[in-house]
Design an enzyme around this catalytic site. Structure first.
Site, PDB file in Angstrom:
ATOM      1  N   ARG A 145       0.862  -1.171   0.000  1.00  0.00           N
ATOM      2  CA  ARG A 145       0.000   0.000   0.000  1.00  0.00           C
ATOM      3  C   ARG A 145       0.908   1.234   0.000  1.00  0.00           C
ATOM      4  NH1 ARG A 145      -1.854  -3.622   3.968  1.00  0.00           N
ATOM      5  NH2 ARG A 145      -3.933  -4.473   3.583  1.00  0.00           N
ATOM      6  N   LYS A 169      -1.617  -2.793   8.183  1.00  0.00           N
ATOM      7  CA  LYS A 169      -2.725  -2.388   9.032  1.00  0.00           C
ATOM      8  C   LYS A 169      -2.610  -3.052  10.396  1.00  0.00           C
ATOM      9  CE  LYS A 169      -6.061  -1.480   5.336  1.00  0.00           C
ATOM     10  NZ  LYS A 169      -7.380  -1.823   4.768  1.00  0.00           N
ATOM     11  N   HIS A 244      -2.687   1.891  -5.949  1.00  0.00           N
ATOM     12  CA  HIS A 244      -3.389   0.684  -5.517  1.00  0.00           C
ATOM     13  C   HIS A 244      -3.650  -0.252  -6.701  1.00  0.00           C
ATOM     14  CE1 HIS A 244      -4.761  -0.799  -1.680  1.00  0.00           C
ATOM     15  NE2 HIS A 244      -5.808  -1.360  -2.259  1.00  0.00           N
ATOM     16  N   ARG A 247      -0.761  -2.477  -6.841  1.00  0.00           N
ATOM     17  CA  ARG A 247      -0.900  -3.541  -5.837  1.00  0.00           C
ATOM     18  C   ARG A 247      -1.786  -4.675  -6.378  1.00  0.00           C
ATOM     19  NH1 ARG A 247      -1.003  -4.801  -0.237  1.00  0.00           N
ATOM     20  NH2 ARG A 247      -3.040  -5.397   0.614  1.00  0.00           N
ATOM     21  N   HIS A 270      -3.085  -9.451   3.934  1.00  0.00           N
ATOM     22  CA  HIS A 270      -4.519  -9.625   4.163  1.00  0.00           C
ATOM     23  C   HIS A 270      -4.745 -10.457   5.421  1.00  0.00           C
ATOM     24  CE1 HIS A 270      -5.632  -8.983  -0.369  1.00  0.00           C
ATOM     25  NE2 HIS A 270      -5.522  -7.849   0.297  1.00  0.00           N
ATOM     26  N   TYR A 279      -8.716 -12.180  -6.245  1.00  0.00           N
ATOM     27  CA  TYR A 279      -7.789 -12.149  -7.376  1.00  0.00           C
ATOM     28  C   TYR A 279      -7.853 -13.413  -8.219  1.00  0.00           C
ATOM     29  CZ  TYR A 279      -6.003  -8.030  -5.067  1.00  0.00           C
ATOM     30  OH  TYR A 279      -5.905  -6.791  -4.493  1.00  0.00           O
TER      31      TYR A 279
END
Length: 298
Positions: A145, A169, A244, A247, A270, A279
C-alpha cells in the site's frame, strides 16, 4: 457525543493501533451519524434499530452508493460495540441491522505494457529520476500500500536476503521478497540519488526514511501519490491507474504465474484469505480471454 467520539478514536489509535488514515475514516463516518442524531434530537440512550434504519434510508435517499452506506453502518456498529464494552451503554441496537449486498466489482489492474511504459517514461539520471524509478519498481515488486511504502526505513531493506519489511494495518509487520531488478533500482537510488536529496535535509527523521523529497524530508503517502500521478501523466496512461492498481496487478500477476493463495495473502498482508481470493476471479477472467483468443473452436 463529541467527547465519546474523541475517546473512541483514542481507543482506535492507542489500543487497536489502527493507522491515522483509518481512524480519520471512522471519525468522519461516525460524525455523520452524530450530526444526524443531533438533527433528530436523539440521545445515544434513545437510539433503537428503527432509528438506525431511518438513518440508512436518509443516506440512500441522498444517493450514496451501497459501499459508502455499508462503511458508515460498519463504523457506527463498531462505535456502539465499544460503548457497550466500556459499559457506557447496556446493549447495541445495531446487532439486528445488516448492510445491503454489494455487487462484487473486480479490482482494476494495469497491463504489463502499461507498467513498462510507466517506468520507461522515467528516462533521466537525476536524483529525483532515480528515486521515482525506485518508488514505482518497489510498488510493483512488493505490492505494498502507498502508506506502507511511505513508512519504509533504510533498516527495513535487507539486500542480503533480498527482502523488505512492511508495516501494515494494525501495525502488523511482514517480510516480502524482492526480485533482482527492484533491488538494483533501489541500490542505484541509494548510491546515486538519496544522499543528494538529503543534502537539503530539513526533517531530522529523514535520515532513517527510504524515500526523500526534494526538500530533504521523509516523503509522506500523499507526496508519494503525487509523484506517482505526475509520472503516470507524463507516460500518458489511463488516469484510473493508481498506486493501488499496481498492488492489484502484483497480486494478479503472482496468481496467474502459479503462486498459491496463502503466499499471496501473506505478501499482501490480508487478514482474511477471502479478500485474497478475489484475485482468483481476475485470473480466471484472464484464462477465459486466452481460451477465446487461442482456441480453434472459440
Amino acid at each position: 457525543m463529541q467527547q465519546l467520539i474523541e475517546n473512541f478514536t483514542d481507543h482506535l489509535l492507542l489500543e487497536r493501533r489502527l493507522s491515522a488514515h483509518t481512524v480519520r475514516a471512522y471519525q468522519t463516518d461516525i460524525q455523520v451519524f452524530s450530526d444526524w442524531c443531533e438533527r433528530e434530537a436523539l440521545t445515544l440512550q434513545q437510539i433503537n434499530h428503527r432509528n438506525i434504519r431511518a438513518f440508512l434510508a436518509e443516506l440512500d435517499q441522498a444517493r450514496y452508493n451501497r459501499k459508502t452506506i455499508n462503511r458508515r453502518l460498519s463504523a457506527v456498529k463498531t462505535f456502539f460495540n465499544w460503548l457497550v464494552a466500556t459499559e457506557r451503554l447496556s446493549s447495541n441496537p445495531l446487532t439486528v441491522i445488516s448492510g445491503s449486498k454489494q455487487p462484487n466489482h473486480l479490482p482494476t489492474t494495469a497491463s504489463s505494457d502499461e507498467l513498462t511504459g510507466l517506468l520507461d517514461a522515467i528516462d533521466g539520471d537525476t536524483p529525483v529520476d532515480l528515486r521515482d524509478r525506485a518508488i514505482i519498481e518497489l510498488l510493483y515488486a512488493c505490492g505494498s500500500r502507498i502508506s506502507e511504502l511511505a513508512a519504509i526505513k533504510l533498516s527495513d531493506l535487507d539486500f542480503g536476503a533480498g527482502s523488505v519489511r512492511l508495516l501494515g494495518k494494525g501495525s502488523k509487520e511482514r517480510l516480502v521478497p524482492l526480485h533482482n531488478l527492484a533491488l538494483a533500482k533501489l541500490a542505484d537510488y541509494l548510491s546515486n540519488g538519496r544522499q543528494q536529496l538529503l543534502a537539503t535535509k530539513v526533517d531530522p527523521q529523514a535520515e532513517q526514511a527510504l524515500f526523500i523529497s526534494t526538500r530533504g524530508n521523509a516523503m509522506s503517502a500523499d507526496s508519494l501519490r503525487k509523484v506517482f500521478n505526475q509520472r503516470r501523466l507524463a507516460a500518458a496512461l489511463n488516469p484510473a491507474i493508481t498506486p493501488h492498481t499496481i498492488r492489484h496487478s502484483f497480486a494478479t500477476d503472482l496468481i496467474e504465474g502459479g503462486a498459491d493463495l496463502r503466499s499471496v495473502q501473506e505478501m499482501l498482508g490480508h487478514s482474511s484469505l477471502q479478500t485474497t481470493q478475489l484475485y482468483t476471479h481476475l485470473s480466471i477472467a484472464h484464462l477465459r480471454e486466452t481460451v477465446e483468443r487461442a482456441h480453434p473452436r472459440s
